[in-house]
Structures are given as C-alpha cells and as structure tokens.
Write a protein that holds these residues in place. Structure first.
Motif, PDB file in Angstrom:
ATOM      1  N   ASP A 245       0.832  -1.200   0.000  1.00  0.00           N
ATOM      2  CA  ASP A 245       0.000   0.000   0.000  1.00  0.00           C
ATOM      3  C   ASP A 245       0.872   1.258   0.000  1.00  0.00           C
ATOM      4  N   VAL A 246       0.281   2.359  -0.395  1.00  0.00           N
ATOM      5  CA  VAL A 246       1.007   3.621  -0.486  1.00  0.00           C
ATOM      6  C   VAL A 246       0.399   4.639   0.469  1.00  0.00           C
ATOM      7  N   LEU A 247       1.256   5.330   1.214  1.00  0.00           N
ATOM      8  CA  LEU A 247       0.844   6.385   2.133  1.00  0.00           C
ATOM      9  C   LEU A 247       1.544   7.681   1.749  1.00  0.00           C
ATOM     10  N   GLU A 248       0.964   8.790   2.182  1.00  0.00           N
ATOM     11  CA  GLU A 248       1.591  10.099   1.973  1.00  0.00           C
ATOM     12  C   GLU A 248       2.264  10.543   3.275  1.00  0.00           C
ATOM     13  N   LEU A 249       3.545  10.881   3.177  1.00  0.00           N
ATOM     14  CA  LEU A 249       4.325  11.290   4.349  1.00  0.00           C
ATOM     15  C   LEU A 249       4.959  12.651   4.102  1.00  0.00           C
ATOM     16  N   SER A 250       5.074  13.421   5.182  1.00  0.00           N
ATOM     17  CA  SER A 250       5.837  14.662   5.128  1.00  0.00           C
ATOM     18  C   SER A 250       7.314  14.353   5.321  1.00  0.00           C
ATOM     19  N   GLU A 251       8.140  15.360   5.135  1.00  0.00           N
ATOM     20  CA  GLU A 251       9.530  15.255   5.562  1.00  0.00           C
ATOM     21  C   GLU A 251       9.562  15.232   7.098  1.00  0.00           C
ATOM     22  N   PRO A 252      10.648  14.776   7.699  1.00  0.00           N
ATOM     23  CA  PRO A 252      10.716  14.742   9.169  1.00  0.00           C
ATOM     24  C   PRO A 252      10.776  16.144   9.778  1.00  0.00           C
ATOM     25  N   TYR A 253      10.068  16.294  10.879  1.00  0.00           N
ATOM     26  CA  TYR A 253      10.068  17.539  11.649  1.00  0.00           C
ATOM     27  C   TYR A 253      10.153  17.182  13.132  1.00  0.00           C
ATOM     28  N   GLY A 254      10.282  18.220  13.958  1.00  0.00           N
ATOM     29  CA  GLY A 254      10.327  18.030  15.407  1.00  0.00           C
ATOM     30  C   GLY A 254      11.641  18.491  15.983  1.00  0.00           C
ATOM     31  N   ASP A 255      11.579  19.119  17.161  1.00  0.00           N
ATOM     32  CA  ASP A 255      12.795  19.658  17.769  1.00  0.00           C
ATOM     33  C   ASP A 255      13.188  18.966  19.068  1.00  0.00           C
ATOM     34  N   LEU A 256      12.557  17.815  19.367  1.00  0.00           N
ATOM     35  CA  LEU A 256      13.024  17.043  20.519  1.00  0.00           C
ATOM     36  C   LEU A 256      14.137  16.114  20.027  1.00  0.00           C
ATOM     37  N   VAL A 257      15.330  16.639  19.976  1.00  0.00           N
ATOM     38  CA  VAL A 257      16.491  15.894  19.506  1.00  0.00           C
ATOM     39  C   VAL A 257      17.610  16.045  20.530  1.00  0.00           C
ATOM     40  N   VAL A 258      18.476  15.055  20.602  1.00  0.00           N
ATOM     41  CA  VAL A 258      19.571  15.100  21.576  1.00  0.00           C
ATOM     42  C   VAL A 258      20.544  16.196  21.168  1.00  0.00           C
ATOM     43  N   ASP A 259      20.722  17.135  22.057  1.00  0.00           N
ATOM     44  CA  ASP A 259      21.622  18.259  21.812  1.00  0.00           C
ATOM     45  C   ASP A 259      22.508  18.407  23.045  1.00  0.00           C
ATOM     46  N   ALA A 260      23.527  17.576  23.103  1.00  0.00           N
ATOM     47  CA  ALA A 260      24.396  17.548  24.282  1.00  0.00           C
ATOM     48  C   ALA A 260      25.791  17.122  23.867  1.00  0.00           C
ATOM     49  N   GLY A 261      26.777  17.544  24.627  1.00  0.00           N
ATOM     50  CA  GLY A 261      28.156  17.175  24.348  1.00  0.00           C
ATOM     51  C   GLY A 261      28.412  15.710  24.643  1.00  0.00           C
ATOM     52  N   PRO A 262      29.522  15.186  24.175  1.00  0.00           N
ATOM     53  CA  PRO A 262      29.818  13.760  24.345  1.00  0.00           C
ATOM     54  C   PRO A 262      30.008  13.326  25.794  1.00  0.00           C
ATOM     55  N   ASP A 263      30.249  14.285  26.692  1.00  0.00           N
ATOM     56  CA  ASP A 263      30.455  13.944  28.101  1.00  0.00           C
ATOM     57  C   ASP A 263      29.236  14.240  28.969  1.00  0.00           C
ATOM     58  N   THR A 264      28.124  14.634  28.360  1.00  0.00           N
ATOM     59  CA  THR A 264      26.924  14.985  29.122  1.00  0.00           C
ATOM     60  C   THR A 264      26.125  13.738  29.476  1.00  0.00           C
ATOM     61  N   PRO A 265      25.852  13.497  30.760  1.00  0.00           N
ATOM     62  CA  PRO A 265      24.962  12.369  31.114  1.00  0.00           C
ATOM     63  C   PRO A 265      23.559  12.601  30.556  1.00  0.00           C
ATOM     64  N   LEU A 266      22.952  11.543  30.053  1.00  0.00           N
ATOM     65  CA  LEU A 266      21.627  11.641  29.452  1.00  0.00           C
ATOM     66  C   LEU A 266      20.646  10.742  30.186  1.00  0.00           C
ATOM     67  N   LEU A 267      19.387  11.149  30.212  1.00  0.00           N
ATOM     68  CA  LEU A 267      18.319  10.340  30.796  1.00  0.00           C
ATOM     69  C   LEU A 267      17.126  10.372  29.853  1.00  0.00           C
ATOM     70  N   PHE A 268      16.579   9.188  29.569  1.00  0.00           N
ATOM     71  CA  PHE A 268      15.404   9.058  28.724  1.00  0.00           C
ATOM     72  C   PHE A 268      14.300   8.389  29.534  1.00  0.00           C
ATOM     73  N   ALA A 269      13.176   9.070  29.668  1.00  0.00           N
ATOM     74  CA  ALA A 269      12.039   8.514  30.407  1.00  0.00           C
ATOM     75  C   ALA A 269      10.824   8.514  29.496  1.00  0.00           C
ATOM     76  N   SER A 270      10.209   7.349  29.347  1.00  0.00           N
ATOM     77  CA  SER A 270       9.060   7.218  28.455  1.00  0.00           C
ATOM     78  C   SER A 270       7.992   6.379  29.125  1.00  0.00           C
ATOM     79  N   ALA A 271       6.794   6.472  28.577  1.00  0.00           N
ATOM     80  CA  ALA A 271       5.682   5.634  29.030  1.00  0.00           C
ATOM     81  C   ALA A 271       4.822   5.309  27.825  1.00  0.00           C
ATOM     82  N   GLY A 272       4.374   4.061  27.736  1.00  0.00           N
ATOM     83  CA  GLY A 272       3.505   3.653  26.644  1.00  0.00           C
ATOM     84  C   GLY A 272       4.137   3.887  25.290  1.00  0.00           C
ATOM     85  N   ILE A 273       3.352   4.417  24.356  1.00  0.00           N
ATOM     86  CA  ILE A 273       3.832   4.644  22.998  1.00  0.00           C
ATOM     87  C   ILE A 273       4.849   5.782  22.947  1.00  0.00           C
ATOM     88  N   GLY A 274       5.039   6.496  24.048  1.00  0.00           N
ATOM     89  CA  GLY A 274       6.101   7.498  24.121  1.00  0.00           C
ATOM     90  C   GLY A 274       7.485   6.917  23.949  1.00  0.00           C
TER      91      GLY A 274
END
Length: 396
Positions: A245-274
């Motif tokens: 089947d064929v779907l119509e998609l946009s280009e990727p958008y969104g500004d929740l992206v990892v923006d941290a230096g290589p030495d920065t500790p990171l934490l990811f917290a999600s729930a469900g489909i998040g």
C-alpha cells in the motif's frame, strides 16, 4: 515587542479574556469550519475537535502567549514557538491560513465580549496575535526552505510488524524510488490517509529507528475511544494498511532531539507509545559510540504491552555506561519493577540532560522528580503527542 499601550490594555483585559476564552474558541471553530469545511476534513484532527482538546489547546496558547509577553517584555517564547512551527510545517500550514484564523478568531472575540471588545481592546489583542503569527510564519518559512517546501510524498509500505496487540510498525520506501533525506533521532513525520467518508486526515508519528537508512519506520498505537472517539487514522492504519500500500508522508520535523556534548549524562524517560522517539535516540547513540552515562526509564501496563521492548533493551545494552529501569503495572517479572515509574531510588548524575515522552501526567511527575534530584528545568525536554503543547510547557 508588544507596545506599551497594548501591553497595558492586554494586562487589564487578560482576566476577562481568559475567563471567556473557552467560549471564544468554541465559537471560533464553529465559524471557521462553517466557512472552510475542508479544513476539518483534511487538516484539523477531527478526534481532537470532537473531544474538545484542540479548543483547549488554542485557548491555552492565546492566554499563555499573552502572559509571556507581559512577563518578558521584548522577548518571545522562541523554544515553544519552534515546537509549534515544526508541527505546523509537518501539516503544510501556509501564511494565508493565518489570515483566515485571524478573521474568524476576532469575529468570535467580538461576539463573546460584546461591548467590552472596544477598538482599543481589539487592537491590543490583534497585536498579540500578529506577533505570534509573524514569528510562526518566519520559523515555518525557514523549515520549508531547509526541506524543499511544504508538501507530502508518496511512500510504499514494504513491511508491517505487529509489535503488540495495539502497536504496529510500518516500514516504507519512496514510491518514486528517489533519495531519502536525513533526519535527527526523535523527529516525526506527518502521515495522511484517505478515510471512507472522503476525508483525508493527517497525524504525526515519531520515527522509531536511527537516522541514516534508505527507508522510514514509524510505529502506531491503535487509539481506543473510551471517553473520546476512536482514533480514525490509527485504526485505519491497523485495519487496512498492508505491504504494497502507499501512504503520503511529510519530511521529518520536530525539535526534541539530543543536543548535548559527548560527556553529558543523558536520561530518557518514556511511558507507553512514548517509547518511539526514545528508541530512535538510543539507536543513534549506540550507532555513534556514545560513551557518557545514559539512564533509561520506561513505564507500561505489562511487558506484553511494551512496544519495541527488544529494541529498547538491545540499544541500551550497546551503550557502555547505561542503566535500565522498566516499570510494569502487572507481570513485571524478574529484573523489572512492579508499579508506576518511581525515581526515588534511581541515581541521577549531576549535569544530566533529560528527555521525556509519554502522557502529560507522567511527564509532570517525572519532571518534578528530576528537579528534586537536582536536574535544571532547562535541561528537561519533552515530546507531546497531541495538541496541548502550551499546557505541557507551562506544567499544567
């Protein structure tokens, strides 16, 4: 910048406008969809309209934006405007539509406020609207320039994966055989589908794989109604879309992206489909040999409901300094925790940058817990599935 005269008028009338904003937005949407029924069929989320969440989001945006201008003279809430601009650009919003919104919104304000909507009051609130609209148009223009303009492209489904009883992953490639543009982990695409009544509804779904491939992958949770209507697009995708089947998609958008230096500790917290944007971010970190500490937290009803659980574990295991904490309300099993996500005994390193995605109550709870553990509010970032971006940002 809001002029001094308009600022004084907005400050004086904000309580009255805030008290009436629910009725104003209700009348606004009634007017808008009467004059432009195609917007409800082909742009606005009919489920959010039926449940009232879109009206609530617009009301929150108007009053919150006005309050921000009063509290921060000469400034705009650029981070939040950027998030809304990404959402609008993924939908293909164009400048002319702001004029349509303006016409119907201010007609609704005049109807509801009556004699209180003096020319001075109308001019002040018009200035607020124009500041917001102009900032969004400029941001959206830049996004379109980066991606070759607004519009959707046809993609062919090459694989359908049943992740759980209610989550399905779709893998797609360009139907025209052309190149695939890059994206940043954590971004989403808009997906438009034709529905039986002729409407062409559009929704956003996070890309659930690392950047760099020749295909796109997104995972969809089937939305069951309950107090709100069933999800039209999610149920259509689950029931009708198969390989070929064929779907119509946009280009990727969104500004929740990892923006941290290589030495920065990171934490990811999600729930469900998040979990979906988190999977992409963890995969990207694993592929780029990220060495700093990473804390992975997820909450779900049960392991069987945990979509992309295998990938969640596998990408975390590839990171050299990662700790994983999965919470399940039932059937947790060995190595996992029973109950809701609880940060009380999870170590959070100084300087951590956190990324949250899930229902608003979950994110508020996790945010409060992280602040208690010393994470700076500016280092806690969100992804919101739904229209209520302003309320999420205000911590409501």
């Amino acid at each position: 910048m809001l002029s001094e005269q308009s600022a004084a008028t907005v400050r004086a009338t904000l309580p009255a406008v805030g008290a009436a904003i629910g009725e104003i937005t209700e009348r606004f949407y009634a007017r808008l969809f009467t004059a432009h029924p195609e917007l409800l069929r082909n742009l606005f989320n009919r489920g959010n309209q039926a449940s009232g969440t879109q009206r609530q989001a617009l009301a929150a945006s108007i009053t919150a934006f006005a309050s921000y201008l009063l509290d921060h003279p000469g400034q705009l809430p650029n981070a939040l405007l950027s998030r809304i601009a990404h959402k609008h650009a993924s939908l293909g919003v164009v400048p002319e539509q702001y004029a349509v919104v303006h016409e119907n919104l201010f007609a609704a304000i005049a109807e509801v406020l009556g004699d209180a909507a003096t020319p001075e009051v109308a001019a002040a609130w018009d200035e607020v609207y124009q500041l917001m609209a102009n900032a969004l148009v400029a941001a959206e223009k830049q996004l379109y320039e980066e991606r070759g303009g607004p519009g959707l492209r046809k993609w062919e489904v090459v694989e359908r994966i049943e992740e759980t009883a209610d989550v399905t992953t779709f893998r797609l490639r360009p139907a025209d055989g052309g190149p695939v543009a890059g994206f940043r982990a954590g971004q989403y695409v808009s997906v438009r589908v034709p529905l039986p009544d002729g409407a062409r509804q559009i929704r956003q779904y996070s890309l659930s794989e690392a950047p760099g491939g020749a295909e796109r992958q997104f995972s969809v949770k089937r939305v069951h109604g309950g107090p709100s209507p069933d999800g039209e697009v999610s149920n259509h995708l689950h029931a009708h879309v198969r390989a070929g089947d064929v779907l119509e998609l946009s280009e990727p958008y969104g500004d929740l992206v990892v923006d941290a230096g290589p030495d920065t500790p990171l934490l990811f917290a999600s729930a469900g489909i998040g979990v979906t944007p988190v999977i992409a971010m963890l995969a990207d970190l694993a592929n780029t040999d990220h060495r700093a500490p990473v804390t992975v937290i997820h909450g779900d009803r049960s392991p069987a409901d945990h979509a992309l659980r295998t990938e969640h574990e596998r990408y975390a295991e590839k990171l050299p300094d990662a700790s994983v904490h999965f919470f399940y309300e039932q059937d947790a099993g060995p190595g996992h925790r029973t109950g809701l996500v609880d940060l009380s005994d999870i170590a959070v390193r100084p300087g951590t940058r956190a990324y949250l995605c899930g229902p608003l109550p979950f994110m508020r709870t996790v945010r409060a817990g992280l602040i208690e553990k010393g994470v700076a509010p500016a280092d806690i970032h969100y992804e919101v599935f739904g229209p209520d971006l302003w309320s999420a940002a205000q911590g409501r």
